[in-house]
Design a protein around this motif. Structure first.
Motif, PDB file in Angstrom:
ATOM      1  N   PRO A  53       0.699  -1.217  -0.779  1.00  0.00           N
ATOM      2  CA  PRO A  53       0.287   0.016  -0.303  1.00  0.00           C
ATOM      3  C   PRO A  53       1.322   1.314   0.215  1.00  0.00           C
ATOM      4  O   PRO A  53       2.046   1.358   0.732  1.00  0.00           O
ATOM      5  N   VAL A  54       0.486   2.753   0.164  1.00  0.00           N
ATOM      6  CA  VAL A  54       0.966   3.656   0.112  1.00  0.00           C
ATOM      7  C   VAL A  54       2.230   4.267   1.123  1.00  0.00           C
ATOM      8  O   VAL A  54       3.168   4.171   0.628  1.00  0.00           O
ATOM      9  N   ARG A  55       1.297   3.444   2.062  1.00  0.00           N
ATOM     10  CA  ARG A  55       2.120   3.560   3.356  1.00  0.00           C
ATOM     11  C   ARG A  55       3.366   2.838   3.236  1.00  0.00           C
ATOM     12  O   ARG A  55       4.260   3.196   4.351  1.00  0.00           O
ATOM     13  N   LEU A  67      -8.567   5.290 -18.714  1.00  0.00           N
ATOM     14  CA  LEU A  67      -8.193   4.303 -19.474  1.00  0.00           C
ATOM     15  C   LEU A  67      -7.406   2.980 -18.584  1.00  0.00           C
ATOM     16  O   LEU A  67      -7.718   1.955 -18.650  1.00  0.00           O
ATOM     17  N   ALA A  68      -6.672   3.956 -17.645  1.00  0.00           N
ATOM     18  CA  ALA A  68      -6.206   2.499 -16.575  1.00  0.00           C
ATOM     19  C   ALA A  68      -7.264   2.032 -16.348  1.00  0.00           C
ATOM     20  O   ALA A  68      -6.598   0.670 -15.609  1.00  0.00           O
ATOM     21  N   GLY A  69      -8.060   3.214 -15.944  1.00  0.00           N
ATOM     22  CA  GLY A  69      -9.101   2.116 -15.182  1.00  0.00           C
ATOM     23  C   GLY A  69      -9.719   1.194 -15.551  1.00  0.00           C
ATOM     24  O   GLY A  69     -10.282  -0.303 -15.108  1.00  0.00           O
ATOM     25  N   ARG A  70     -10.130   1.294 -16.353  1.00  0.00           N
ATOM     26  CA  ARG A  70     -10.413   0.523 -17.840  1.00  0.00           C
ATOM     27  C   ARG A  70     -10.194  -1.034 -17.729  1.00  0.00           C
ATOM     28  O   ARG A  70     -10.228  -2.279 -17.703  1.00  0.00           O
ATOM     29  N   LYS A 129      -6.599  -2.860  -4.923  1.00  0.00           N
ATOM     30  CA  LYS A 129      -7.182  -2.910  -4.900  1.00  0.00           C
ATOM     31  C   LYS A 129      -7.305  -1.739  -3.991  1.00  0.00           C
ATOM     32  O   LYS A 129      -8.067  -0.880  -3.931  1.00  0.00           O
ATOM     33  N   GLU A 130      -6.203  -1.090  -3.009  1.00  0.00           N
ATOM     34  CA  GLU A 130      -6.254  -0.021  -2.757  1.00  0.00           C
ATOM     35  C   GLU A 130      -6.980   1.445  -3.421  1.00  0.00           C
ATOM     36  O   GLU A 130      -7.222   2.560  -3.532  1.00  0.00           O
ATOM     37  N   ILE A 131      -5.760   1.931  -4.838  1.00  0.00           N
ATOM     38  CA  ILE A 131      -6.204   2.422  -5.885  1.00  0.00           C
ATOM     39  C   ILE A 131      -7.430   2.260  -6.456  1.00  0.00           C
ATOM     40  O   ILE A 131      -7.928   2.787  -7.250  1.00  0.00           O
ATOM     41  N   GLN A 132      -8.011   0.827  -6.567  1.00  0.00           N
ATOM     42  CA  GLN A 132      -9.555   1.226  -6.565  1.00  0.00           C
ATOM     43  C   GLN A 132     -10.145   1.038  -6.260  1.00  0.00           C
ATOM     44  O   GLN A 132     -11.356   1.988  -6.707  1.00  0.00           O
ATOM     45  N   ALA A 133     -10.473   1.175  -5.271  1.00  0.00           N
ATOM     46  CA  ALA A 133     -10.586   1.600  -3.986  1.00  0.00           C
ATOM     47  C   ALA A 133     -10.550   3.539  -3.042  1.00  0.00           C
ATOM     48  O   ALA A 133     -11.991   4.109  -3.121  1.00  0.00           O
ATOM     49  N   ALA A 134      -9.314   4.104  -3.242  1.00  0.00           N
ATOM     50  CA  ALA A 134      -9.521   5.599  -3.089  1.00  0.00           C
ATOM     51  C   ALA A 134      -9.498   6.101  -4.815  1.00  0.00           C
ATOM     52  O   ALA A 134      -9.008   7.140  -4.209  1.00  0.00           O
ATOM     53  N   GLY A 135      -8.861   5.592  -5.507  1.00  0.00           N
ATOM     54  CA  GLY A 135      -9.289   6.477  -6.430  1.00  0.00           C
ATOM     55  C   GLY A 135      -7.639   6.865  -6.835  1.00  0.00           C
ATOM     56  O   GLY A 135      -6.084   6.621  -6.948  1.00  0.00           O
ATOM     57  N   GLN A 136      -7.533   8.664  -7.797  1.00  0.00           N
ATOM     58  CA  GLN A 136      -6.796   8.864  -8.102  1.00  0.00           C
ATOM     59  C   GLN A 136      -5.831   9.458  -6.415  1.00  0.00           C
ATOM     60  O   GLN A 136      -4.040   9.427  -7.205  1.00  0.00           O
ATOM     61  N   GLU A 137      -6.170   9.617  -5.214  1.00  0.00           N
ATOM     62  CA  GLU A 137      -5.799   9.613  -4.266  1.00  0.00           C
ATOM     63  C   GLU A 137      -4.617   9.006  -4.288  1.00  0.00           C
ATOM     64  O   GLU A 137      -3.973   8.971  -3.634  1.00  0.00           O
ATOM     65  N   ALA A 138      -5.433   7.888  -4.140  1.00  0.00           N
ATOM     66  CA  ALA A 138      -4.333   6.748  -3.905  1.00  0.00           C
ATOM     67  C   ALA A 138      -3.063   6.158  -5.481  1.00  0.00           C
ATOM     68  O   ALA A 138      -2.411   6.085  -4.803  1.00  0.00           O
ATOM     69  N   LEU A 139      -3.337   6.444  -6.406  1.00  0.00           N
ATOM     70  CA  LEU A 139      -2.509   6.803  -7.528  1.00  0.00           C
ATOM     71  C   LEU A 139      -1.627   7.764  -7.383  1.00  0.00           C
ATOM     72  O   LEU A 139      -0.360   7.317  -7.614  1.00  0.00           O
TER      73      LEU A 139
END
Length: 253
Positions: free
Chosen positions: A26-28, A234-237, A65-75
């Protein structure tokens, strides 16, 4: 679970990553890893750092999964965290030995590509499945492990190479049975740590100084395209198809 540090012998620090089930950080986790490596490198008593991992594999990249859940902030966080962790390995004041078992994918390539030496278990394999995960990046680091055209082929196809194949290319120092990996990595670290500490730090700075590519800037350039792919949707798809196409059961890329 997390990132831990130990000093099994004088002059050696072992930084161990443990994020079950597959060390998809994860990010942390990326920032914690960067802090641990930098901290070990700043310790004047440390002459070599071993970067290791618990579990089935060395590293499966970012936590999708973290990126899918939190979107651009997690990216954004993952981009920044990976950049810091990779740079911490490269810029560590002392040499870094990567001890790799099982899978080394995505962000794992960033860590290993920036390490000073690599010891791997016989079951280790290396690759960048980024295009299958809706991401880009770490070609900078894969290019430090294999020749240019092979790097491009691996990047476009998502194929992997075994530890034995990387050993043949000269980027893996030794390939050993998994049970012998900790001892082999520690043995190389011990040999390095036997040198004068100040000269080792000078040598690391000198070798980094003659590198033909600025790895931090090069990787951040790649990450710009990752974010562009994210903003465009595109990345999300692509990422949403992860795990639905008969891929291997890893959780990161």
């Amino acid at each position: 679970m997390g990132v831990s540090c130990s000093s099994p012998e004088k002059g050696i620090s072992v930084v161990t990553v443990d994020f079950p089930p597959v060390n998809a950080l994860p990010v942390r986790g990326w920032f914690a890893l960067a802090d641990a490596v930098r901290g070990a490198g700043r310790d004047p008593g440390i002459r070599c750092v071993v970067l290791a991992a618990e579990g089935r594999g060395f590293n499966a990249g970012v936590d999708i999964k973290e990126i899918q859940a939190a979107g651009q902030e997690a990216l954004i966080g993952a981009n920044q965290g990976c950049a810091e962790a990779f740079a911490a390995v490269y810029e560590c004041g002392t040499p870094v030995v990567a001890a790799v078992q099982g899978f080394c994918l995505g962000g794992g390539i960033g860590l290993v590509g920036n390490a000073d030496a690599v010891v791997a278990s016989e079951d280790a394999f290396f690759g960048l499945p980024e295009l299958d995960r809706g991401a880009l990046g770490a070609a900078t680091h894969l290019a430090r492990l294999v020749p240019q055209h092979l790097m491009r082929t691996l990047y476009y196809t998502g194929r992997t190479l075994s530890a034995a194949e990387l050993h043949a290319h000269g980027s893996v120092w030794r390939v050993v049975p998994r049970a012998e990996l900790p001892g082999a990595a520690l043995g190389l670290a011990r040999e390095i740590a036997a040198k004068d500490g100040r000269l080792l730090r000078m040598a690391k700075a000198a070798i980094n100084g003659i590198d033909p590519v600025d790895v931090r800037r090069s990787y951040r350039f790649e990450q710009g395209f990752t974010f562009e792919a994210g903003l465009s949707g595109l990345a999300g798809r692509v990422r949403d198809t992860f795990g639905k196409q008969g891929k291997q059961g890893e959780e990161g890329a």
